[in-house]
Design an enzyme around this catalytic site. Sequence first.
Site: not given
Lengths: 304, 304
Positions: A10-11, A13, A15-16, A42, A105
């Site tokens: 998720g880099a 995103g 939080t990422g 991308k 979670k």
Amino acid sequence: MPIQNVLLLGATGETGGSILTGLLDAGHFDIKALIRPSSAQKPEVKDLLKRGVKILVADISSPVEELEQMGIVTAAKQVGIKRFVPCGFATVCPAGAVMRLRDHKEQVLNHIKQLFLPLTFIDVGYWYQFSFPPLPSGKIDKYLPPGMNSKMRGDGTAPNLITDLRDVGRFVARIVADERTLNRYVFAWAEEMTEKEIYSVMEEVSGEKLLVNFVSAQEIEDEVLDARRLFEKEPENQELFGRMSSAEYEYSKYVRTDNRGEYARYLGYLDARELYPDLHPKKFWEFVQDLLDGKVRRPYSGVQ
Amino acid sequence: MPIQNVLLLGATGETGGSILTGLLDAGHFDIKALIRPSSAQKPEVKDLLKRGVKILVADISSPVEELEQMGIVTAAKQVGIKRFVPCGFATVCPAGAVMRLRDHKEQVLNHIKQLFLPLTFIDVGYWYQFSFPPLPSGKIDKYLPPGMNSKMRGDGTAPNLITDLRDVGRFVARIVADERTLNRYVFAWAEEMTEKEIYSVMEEVSGEKLLVNFVSAQEIEDEVLDARRLFEKEPENQELFGRMSSAEYEYSKYVRTDNRGEYARYLGYLDARELYPDLHPKKFWEFVQDLLDGKVRRPYSGVQ
């Protein structure tokens, strides 16, 4: 400090992205970002390469979110990952039907624990970036999250842990390099503030007098019940899941008042501020100044 | 030490009886036992009065077991109980569909946590009293739990935390008077032993050569699946629930090997042996000697 290998999911995103910056700034991490084949071309991914991040393109069959982490956890166990940090990064909230998002979670956490996989679970409270009302002048409207207005819940005195999204990564870089946090829950936070205090800081820093629309606890509870009822009728409807999650956040934050340091400690979390007293996260008033100075990026705006 | 008030539920049961003795022996507890009206006239209850325990007769509408604790937890919150110790007192096992019994306890734990009620969760491993095979001479047959035979699971090398039932109360008396255990999980234990070691101690102390019937991991897994399938067809059938629970215990203890100190520490438990190094629980060989000397009571035999 020895180089530590990190595989980041998720880099690109929100939080990422903050975590990536925090790890890069720390300077002692060798970072690989896991990217899906469909995203490999991308511009955000090209940008990662420029920043010195290695790209690992892998066909993970489903989106990297909540329950879909299960397969990744199992793979992490197989390759002998030394510490797994699952998706937390939200408000402090107990498991068991308070927030559906939190319960997803919990299922991942249970799966990790059943595999005896070393873990650290990190919550960060709510983002500053999603915790401020508009100014009457309209000056900061372009930074407002969608749907944000001049709401104040209950009588505005429920305290909540809040953190600048940009500080999340700074905390994470410390936490994942720390033996004390192994197999522990940690809460990172910058301020514990009520909405009254948030409004007051906004007025002080901006010089503007804010509007307030009170929303009662009863209204919040009614909306949770409505949103849950609607979602249960269409459990595949992502929009209804989003509405329910928003309602459950409000309920947990302002009616139950879960998202507090005292409650986090009760639940067994370590306090990142006690662990890293030299890490001074941005104060909320500084964030408001940044808003006025145009130095804040609106989350999910597509701009890094 | 200041007098501490305790309200004990299940005082006439096996674990409750050990806890009662432990608390009485400690000498600094003012103990009330909660008894249902239907049990108030039982001889066991009269015996409690003789031992200096006050009796509180209350109409709790359902048996005090697992899920039925929910109402008691809520009542405890209302009257401001300083520490709630829910039903644990079993083997170390993760939540999430490994053991149905453990998952019921997890629901109670979640309820307690949602109420922000101070708690301590105590596990004690498996009882010595349920962890030994018969001797060929038949000498100790009267102490054997129902269904106990010369089984050895897998290759007999899975270590398990085991404790003399009589020591449970000694540990509990220390744990509930200790601020360090507030809002923590604690595992109390006497030995961490494999079945091979158990058999070897039995042979050494008794002088007899033991028979061994090996049960493979596959057989244990098959029985779990069978027992779950049968229970799911008749979820009200208590006998099938019992069969499933027995199978899940075997699976957790001998296939997953959950019931170990290392795993307990990973799950966040404090080690009662580290907290109370001066508390020397009975060793397994001493228990075997007690068996041979006729000094052990068979659990659930109705004899105190």
